[in-house]
Each structure stands twice: as structure tokens, then as C-alpha cells.
Motif scaffolding. Structure first.
Motif: not given
Length: 53
Positions: A6-15
Motif C-alpha cells: 500500500m505504501q508503494e502504491v501511495l508513493v506512485i500515486a503521489l508522484v
């Protein structure tokens, strides 16, 4: 999902949000959806062609 947490998905979405901005995201998703739909339609077409042969 693809080995991502979930953390990786959130970081990608933020980028993505930072790169394209909030106004461009719906346009990008619309284009992506159309692309996926046409790809699936194309795959169905090749399946039908292989059955006919």
C-alpha cells in the motif's frame, strides 16, 4: 497487486499527481481506459480469427 504494498502504491500515486497535476489525471485515466478497451477488443478479434482458421 504486482507485489506492491500500500505504501508503494501511495508513493506512485503521489508522484503521478505531482507530475501531471489534478486537472490532467481524469484525462489520462480516460485515455488509459480507452486504450485498455481497444486492446481487449483487439484480443477478442484475434481469438475469433484463430477459431475461424
Amino acid at each position: 497487486m504486482f507485489g506492491l504494498g500500500m505504501q508503494e502504491v501511495l508513493v506512485i500515486a503521489l508522484v503521478v499527481l505531482l507530475l501531471f497535476g489534478g486537472k490532467k489525471i481524469p484525462e489520462l485515466m480516460n485515455g488509459l481506459g480507452k486504450g485498455v478497451k481497444s486492446f481487449k477488443d483487439g484480443m477478442k478479434g484475434t481469438d475469433e480469427q484463430q477459431k475461424d482458421e
